[in-house]
Structures are given as structure tokens and as C-alpha cells.
Scaffold this active site. Sequence first.
Site, short mmCIF file in Angstrom:
data_model
loop_
_atom_site.label_atom_id
_atom_site.label_comp_id
_atom_site.label_asym_id
_atom_site.label_seq_id
_atom_site.Cartn_x
_atom_site.Cartn_y
_atom_site.Cartn_z
N GLU A 134 0.80 -1.23 0.00
CA GLU A 134 0.00 0.00 0.00
C GLU A 134 0.84 1.28 0.00
O GLU A 134 0.59 2.19 0.80
CB GLU A 134 -0.97 -0.03 1.19
CG GLU A 134 -1.86 -1.26 1.19
CD GLU A 134 -2.68 -1.43 2.46
OE1 GLU A 134 -2.69 -0.52 3.29
OE2 GLU A 134 -3.31 -2.48 2.62
N ASN A 176 1.99 -5.15 -3.12
CA ASN A 176 0.61 -5.51 -2.77
C ASN A 176 -0.22 -4.26 -2.48
O ASN A 176 0.24 -3.37 -1.76
CB ASN A 176 0.67 -6.40 -1.51
CG ASN A 176 -0.65 -7.05 -1.15
OD1 ASN A 176 -1.32 -7.62 -2.02
ND2 ASN A 176 -1.04 -6.97 0.11
N HIS A 212 -10.38 -6.63 -1.34
CA HIS A 212 -11.31 -6.37 -0.22
C HIS A 212 -12.43 -5.52 -0.78
O HIS A 212 -12.26 -4.32 -1.00
CB HIS A 212 -10.62 -5.53 0.86
CG HIS A 212 -9.59 -6.22 1.66
ND1 HIS A 212 -9.86 -7.26 2.51
CD2 HIS A 212 -8.26 -5.99 1.77
CE1 HIS A 212 -8.74 -7.64 3.10
NE2 HIS A 212 -7.76 -6.90 2.67
N GLU A 242 -5.97 -10.90 -0.63
CA GLU A 242 -6.71 -10.67 0.63
C GLU A 242 -8.21 -10.67 0.37
O GLU A 242 -8.93 -9.77 0.82
CB GLU A 242 -6.28 -9.33 1.26
CG GLU A 242 -4.78 -9.19 1.43
CD GLU A 242 -4.35 -7.95 2.21
OE1 GLU A 242 -5.20 -7.29 2.83
OE2 GLU A 242 -3.15 -7.64 2.18
N ASP A 244 -12.00 -10.84 0.46
CA ASP A 244 -13.18 -11.00 1.32
C ASP A 244 -14.29 -10.14 0.77
O ASP A 244 -14.07 -9.32 -0.14
CB ASP A 244 -12.89 -10.75 2.81
CG ASP A 244 -12.33 -9.39 3.12
OD1 ASP A 244 -12.46 -8.47 2.28
OD2 ASP A 244 -11.76 -9.23 4.21
O1 G3I Z 1 -2.29 -7.13 19.43
C1 G3I Z 1 -3.40 -6.44 20.01
C2 G3I Z 1 -3.85 -7.16 21.25
O2 G3I Z 1 -2.81 -7.12 22.20
C3 G3I Z 1 -5.11 -6.48 21.77
O3 G3I Z 1 -5.63 -7.21 22.84
C4 G3I Z 1 -6.18 -6.43 20.69
C5 G3I Z 1 -7.43 -5.68 21.14
O4 G3I Z 1 -8.14 -5.15 20.02
O5 G3I Z 1 -5.65 -5.74 19.59
C6 G3I Z 1 -4.54 -6.41 19.02
O6 G3I Z 1 -4.10 -5.73 17.90
C7 G3I Z 1 -4.95 -5.82 16.74
C8 G3I Z 1 -4.20 -6.52 15.63
O7 G3I Z 1 -4.94 -6.49 14.44
C9 G3I Z 1 -3.85 -7.97 15.96
O8 G3I Z 1 -5.03 -8.68 16.20
C10 G3I Z 1 -5.31 -4.41 16.33
O9 G3I Z 1 -6.16 -3.82 17.31
C11 G3I Z 1 -6.04 -4.43 14.99
O10 G3I Z 1 -6.23 -3.09 14.53
C12 G3I Z 1 -5.20 -5.18 13.97
O11 G3I Z 1 -5.95 -5.22 12.77
C13 G3I Z 1 -5.28 -5.77 11.64
C14 G3I Z 1 -5.13 -4.69 10.57
O12 G3I Z 1 -4.55 -5.26 9.42
C15 G3I Z 1 -4.24 -3.55 11.05
O13 G3I Z 1 -4.40 -2.48 10.19
C16 G3I Z 1 -6.15 -6.89 11.11
O14 G3I Z 1 -6.19 -7.97 12.05
C17 G3I Z 1 -5.60 -7.40 9.78
O15 G3I Z 1 -6.54 -8.26 9.19
C18 G3I Z 1 -5.40 -6.21 8.82
O16 G3I Z 1 -4.84 -6.70 7.64
C19 G3I Z 1 -4.65 -5.74 6.59
C20 G3I Z 1 -3.48 -6.22 5.77
O17 G3I Z 1 -2.37 -6.43 6.58
C21 G3I Z 1 -3.16 -5.23 4.65
N1 G3I Z 1 -4.32 -4.98 3.84
C22 G3I Z 1 -5.52 -4.55 4.56
C23 G3I Z 1 -5.84 -5.58 5.65
C24 G3I Z 1 -7.12 -5.22 6.34
O18 G3I Z 1 -6.95 -3.99 7.03
#
Ligand code: G3I
Length: 324
Positions: A134, A176, A212, A242, A244
Site C-alpha cells: 500500500e 501488494n 477487499h 486478501e 473478502d
Molecule cells: O495485538 C493487540 C492485542 O494485544 C489487543 O488485545 C487487541 C485488542 O483489540 O488488539 C490487538 O491488535 C490488533 C491486531 O490487528 C492484531 O489482532 C489491532 O487492534 C487491529 O487493529 C489489527 O488489525 C489488523 C489490521 O490489518 C491492522 O491495520 C487486522 O487484524 C488485519 O486483518 C489487517 O490486515 C490488513 C493487511 O495487513 C493489509 N491490507 C488490509 C488488511 C485489512 O486492514
Amino acid sequence: MKMTCSTLREAAQKAGLLVGSACCPHLIEQDPEYAAILAREFNCITAENCMKPMYLQPQHGCFEFNAADRLCLFAERHQQKIRGHTLAWHQQMPHWLRDARFDKKEALDILDDHIANVVGHFQGRVFCWDVVNEALATNGRWRTDCPWFKMTGPDYVAAAFRAANAADSDALLFYNDYEMELPCLKSDGCLLMLKRFLKEGVPIHGVGFQYHLGVENRLDFNTCVANLKRFGDLGLQVHLTEIDMGIPVPVTEESRAAQAEEFTNRIRIARASGVVSAMVFWGFTDRHSWVPSFTHGKYDEALLFDRGYKPKPAWQAVMNELCR
Ligand code: G3I
């Protein structure tokens, strides 16, 4: 001729394709049903979060590979290819890096060092990396709110590919991004960037289209096929990385059926393009998806299995298309 298969993995294998899912090691370890479906249905996995810089280098110079190593072990035990995600992105950077202001040379050294350590560590295990994620804005120009861009200008992008290639010359290196399904300023900008990199000898082998998109985005078949082809024509590999498809809440039987229909369309687009060699879903069960929290509950049920792990009409739709 139609094939008879009982899992996505079997169908993809017969079609010479990779079908994958994003996943997390803690879910594999805590939930045997999650692990069983992941192993049964997919011949490829992507680390949804655990290979991102904030997890791999939480402190400057301290690398933490444990969770990602456990994910690799699972994949290897189940003969699954591993996509590494991601080495340079504006999100999920460790605080020490995101909040500091290193000068350009320091930042490029940090990038080099991170990539040398990470790609070196997973050498021979991760077959393909989303090296840069991105980096482009909607207008097709560089995304200027990225901390890497703020520190180095656009130079970090090519530098990341060179560092990854130096650390593992066998790994496939991908750019990507999202919102590139159709010809638009962003996909046009990406095409130009990739052409320039290829001309300049930047080691890049593929482009990942995230896909997405909510169910209401009916993709025009011919336009999307042509768009994928123009990237394949550069000689690059193309992955859908990715996939969905969130459904507006409240979800109904009709909207689930519409989702299945649009999954059919999207998989047909990928197959008809003749250039897509991997289709990776961003998770497989509605029990674990980023969509509801990201959309503040406005969208849900974006994946192929429901919250109780039952295959949905969407699963059947993808299965039918892979079996063709
Ligand atoms: O690690 C913490 C944990 O300690 C805490 O308890 C929990 C409470 O919400 O949060 C955890 O962190 C989260 C993390 O994912 C791991 O689960 C963050 O809040 C959450 O914002 C984060 O979201 C991820 C996101 O990227 C970040 O921008 C999503 O799971 C993940 O699916 C998403 O993936 C991205 C790709 O990498 C790039 N393309 C877009 C895609 C969707 O946004």
C-alpha cells in the site's frame, strides 16, 4: 470437464493453483476446529499479522520470531506454501520506528536491517513476500502519510525490494495493494511504477491485488479480466492476496446468495485472466474477520465459512469455480 473434489485445496491443486487463507498462530493453537479447516481447505497461508514489523521487531534491534515460526511449522506440517506479509507498510510499525524521526540514511539502514534479518530468518520457508504494502494513494501517486515516505521519500520502495532479494534470491517479491481491481488512477499508477522498476532492474516478481470489496461492488467481468491481464503482460506473477466480501448488516438469506454469486464472478475473473496463480482469502471463517470491527458493525459475514464453521453458499460458489 468438471472435476469432483471435496475441498478447495484439492480443487485448486488439480487446477494448478494456490488457494490460501490469512491466519493467526494463536487461533491455530487454541481452536482445533480452526486448525483442522485451515489444513484441510488451503494449500497456502498468509500471516495475517504476526510477520508485520511491530511483532517481529518490537524493540529496535530485538527480533521476536516465535509466533511466526510456529505458524511456519504448522504450514510445513500440512504442506502449505507460506506468503510472508509484510516488510514495509504504513500501519503496524513498531512505536520506536513509527514515532521517531530518523534521517533518510538512518531510515534506509533500519529498513535494510529489518529486511535482512526477517527475510534471512525465513529463507527457504517463505516462498513469497509482500515486500511493500500500500505505498500508493488513491490518485496513483505515492502515499505521503507513510512514515517510510516521510523519512526517505519514495526511495524506500525500491530499496525494500533490493534488500529482500539480497536476503533470499529465491523468494518471489511482490508489491501488494487495494482498490486496483479496475482501471483507475491507482491501478494505472501502480502499472507505471512496476514498469519503471522492471526497466531499472529492481528485483520484483509479482503484484498482489487485495480484493477487499463489499458485496454491493459488482465487478464488471471484462473490465477486471483486462485489468489483471495488463499486469500479467509485464511478465509479473499475479496473486489475489486478501479476498473478502463484507455484506451490509442485517445479513439476509438473499444477501448471502448475492455474495455467493459475486464470489463466482470474482473467481471467474481471476481464472479467465489466465494470469492469477494464487487466490488468498483474508481469513476463512466469519468468527475471525477484520471486517465487522473495521466497519463498526456495518458489514459482516465476509468469508467462506460461518461463525459455527459451516461452509456457506460462498464456499460452494468458490468450489464450483475451482472445479471448472
Ligand atoms: O495485538 C493487540 C492485542 O494485544 C489487543 O488485545 C487487541 C485488542 O483489540 O488488539 C490487538 O491488535 C490488533 C491486531 O490487528 C492484531 O489482532 C489491532 O487492534 C487491529 O487493529 C489489527 O488489525 C489488523 C489490521 O490489518 C491492522 O491495520 C487486522 O487484524 C488485519 O486483518 C489487517 O490486515 C490488513 C493487511 O495487513 C493489509 N491490507 C488490509 C488488511 C485489512 O486492514
